[in-house]
Structure formats: C-alpha cells, structure tokens
Design a protein around this motif. Structure first.
Motif, mmCIF file in Angstrom:
data_model
loop_
_atom_site.group_PDB
_atom_site.id
_atom_site.type_symbol
_atom_site.label_atom_id
_atom_site.label_comp_id
_atom_site.label_asym_id
_atom_site.label_seq_id
_atom_site.Cartn_x
_atom_site.Cartn_y
_atom_site.Cartn_z
ATOM 1 N N ASP A 117 6.998 5.730 4.000
ATOM 2 C CA ASP A 117 8.330 5.795 4.582
ATOM 3 C C ASP A 117 9.370 5.448 3.526
ATOM 4 O O ASP A 117 9.280 4.401 2.880
ATOM 5 C CB ASP A 117 8.407 4.807 5.749
ATOM 6 C CG ASP A 117 9.693 4.914 6.535
ATOM 7 O OD1 ASP A 117 10.776 5.017 5.925
ATOM 8 O OD2 ASP A 117 9.613 4.866 7.772
ATOM 9 N N PRO A 118 10.351 6.308 3.304
ATOM 10 C CA PRO A 118 11.380 6.023 2.307
ATOM 11 C C PRO A 118 12.102 4.694 2.534
ATOM 12 O O PRO A 118 12.505 4.040 1.579
ATOM 13 C CB PRO A 118 12.354 7.206 2.455
ATOM 14 C CG PRO A 118 11.510 8.312 2.984
ATOM 15 C CD PRO A 118 10.515 7.649 3.896
ATOM 16 N N GLN A 150 11.276 9.878 -3.293
ATOM 17 C CA GLN A 150 10.775 11.204 -2.906
ATOM 18 C C GLN A 150 9.286 11.344 -3.214
ATOM 19 O O GLN A 150 8.520 11.857 -2.399
ATOM 20 C CB GLN A 150 11.561 12.291 -3.614
ATOM 21 C CG GLN A 150 11.108 13.691 -3.238
ATOM 22 C CD GLN A 150 11.930 14.763 -3.923
ATOM 23 O OE1 GLN A 150 12.967 14.500 -4.519
ATOM 24 N NE2 GLN A 150 11.456 15.999 -3.851
ATOM 25 N N ARG A 184 2.645 5.118 7.259
ATOM 26 C CA ARG A 184 3.374 6.170 7.959
ATOM 27 C C ARG A 184 4.202 5.566 9.078
ATOM 28 O O ARG A 184 3.913 4.508 9.594
ATOM 29 C CB ARG A 184 2.408 7.190 8.543
ATOM 30 C CG ARG A 184 1.661 7.937 7.478
ATOM 31 C CD ARG A 184 0.724 8.917 8.078
ATOM 32 N NE ARG A 184 -0.187 9.362 7.021
ATOM 33 C CZ ARG A 184 -1.194 10.134 7.220
ATOM 34 N NH1 ARG A 184 -1.463 10.592 8.409
ATOM 35 N NH2 ARG A 184 -1.971 10.481 6.226
ATOM 36 N N ARG A 237 7.236 9.391 -0.768
ATOM 37 C CA ARG A 237 7.266 10.054 0.544
ATOM 38 C C ARG A 237 6.353 11.282 0.543
ATOM 39 O O ARG A 237 5.524 11.448 1.435
ATOM 40 C CB ARG A 237 8.688 10.461 0.904
ATOM 41 C CG ARG A 237 8.782 11.111 2.300
ATOM 42 C CD ARG A 237 10.091 11.819 2.536
ATOM 43 N NE ARG A 237 10.144 12.986 1.667
ATOM 44 C CZ ARG A 237 11.231 13.401 1.033
ATOM 45 N NH1 ARG A 237 12.369 12.761 1.160
ATOM 46 N NH2 ARG A 237 11.193 14.463 0.265
ATOM 47 N N ASP A 238 6.498 12.128 -0.473
ATOM 48 C CA ASP A 238 5.775 13.401 -0.497
ATOM 49 C C ASP A 238 4.295 13.256 -0.828
ATOM 50 O O ASP A 238 3.460 13.909 -0.219
ATOM 51 C CB ASP A 238 6.423 14.351 -1.503
ATOM 52 C CG ASP A 238 7.840 14.747 -1.109
ATOM 53 O OD1 ASP A 238 8.250 14.506 0.044
ATOM 54 O OD2 ASP A 238 8.556 15.288 -1.987
ATOM 55 N N GLU A 289 2.901 9.598 1.410
ATOM 56 C CA GLU A 289 3.311 9.499 2.806
ATOM 57 C C GLU A 289 3.850 8.107 3.154
ATOM 58 O O GLU A 289 3.555 7.544 4.194
ATOM 59 C CB GLU A 289 2.164 9.892 3.733
ATOM 60 C CG GLU A 289 1.729 11.330 3.548
ATOM 61 C CD GLU A 289 0.591 11.741 4.451
ATOM 62 O OE1 GLU A 289 -0.028 10.864 5.097
ATOM 63 O OE2 GLU A 289 0.319 12.935 4.508
#
Length: 138
Positions: A49-50, A40, A5, A43-44, A47
């Motif tokens: 970081d893109p 995506q 994160r 990330r979703d 968690e």
C-alpha cells in the motif's frame, strides 16, 4: 506480499511489515530512486500500500534529516548531470557504480543489484537512514 495489501489506514500493521517496507525503501535509496519511484515500485512489484510506504518514508526522513538533505542534493545533481549530458548518457553515482537512464526517466545502477554482496539489506552505517521507532532488521 499478502500481508501488506489493503488500506493501511483501516488496519494494524505488524512490526515485520514495517521492517520489510523499510528494507525495500533502503534498496530504492541505494539505487538513487526518487520517493515517487520507490512508492510506485513497492506498489507495483511488491503489492505494498502506498500509504504504508509513505508513512515509513516520512518517519525515516523525520529521524534522518541530514541524510535525506544529502540524498535529495545528490538526486538533484544526478538529474542536472544527466540533463547536461543528454538523456542517453551514463552518470557516475557517489557509490562508484554507473547509472543509466531507464525509459521512464529513472536511473538504474550498472551492477543491477540493490542488495550488498553479502546479502545484507542495510546501507553503509555512515549513511544509513535509521529510526529508533521503526524496528530494524537484525
């Protein structure tokens, strides 16, 4: 995944974090997801970081140019086939499994699994993207 994160730009990233992102990208590649879908999803659901996903992706792409050229060509062919058959048609993926369109336009394999039957997270050796500078899963 608490360690992933936050902003990648402002902190160091451990080799273990890079390996985990690499493994998760490979899972998405086996499902023939686009780069955007993988970023995506990580990330979703994880968690992550893109920016970290994009950095690892770019390194894999840089060191596996031929693999990704074929991968993008396959994605394009699958999309064209799906459009020519209509949005509800199933298509056959190069690995022999069926693909079905999801509500968001992406495809999922019929077996629903992104890991191999032996629990390995690696792509077949002949088609697996790899990096000499990114630590590999032993």
């Amino acid at each position: 995944m608490p360690g992933l994160r936050g902003s990648v730009i402002w902190r160091d990233v451990s080799p273990e974090e890079v390996i985990q992102v690499h493994i998760l990208i490979e899972r998405g590649l086996r499902r023939y997801l686009t780069k955007e879908e993988i970023v995506q999803k990580l990330r979703d659901e994880d968690e992550i970081d893109p920016e970290l996903t994009k950095i690892v992706w770019a390194k894999l792409e840089e060191e596996n140019e031929g693999y990704f050229q074929g991968y993008y060509a396959t994605l394009s062919s699958l999309e064209q086939e799906r459009q020519s058959r209509g949005s509800t048609a199933s298509t056959s993926l190069p690995n022999g499994s069926a693909s079905r369109p999801n509500s968001n336009g992406s495809s999922a394999t019929s077996n629903g699994s992104s890991a191999t039957s032996n629990g390995s997270h690696n792509l077949p050796a002949s088609s697996q993207p790899h990096s000499n500078n990114i630590p590999r899963n032993p």
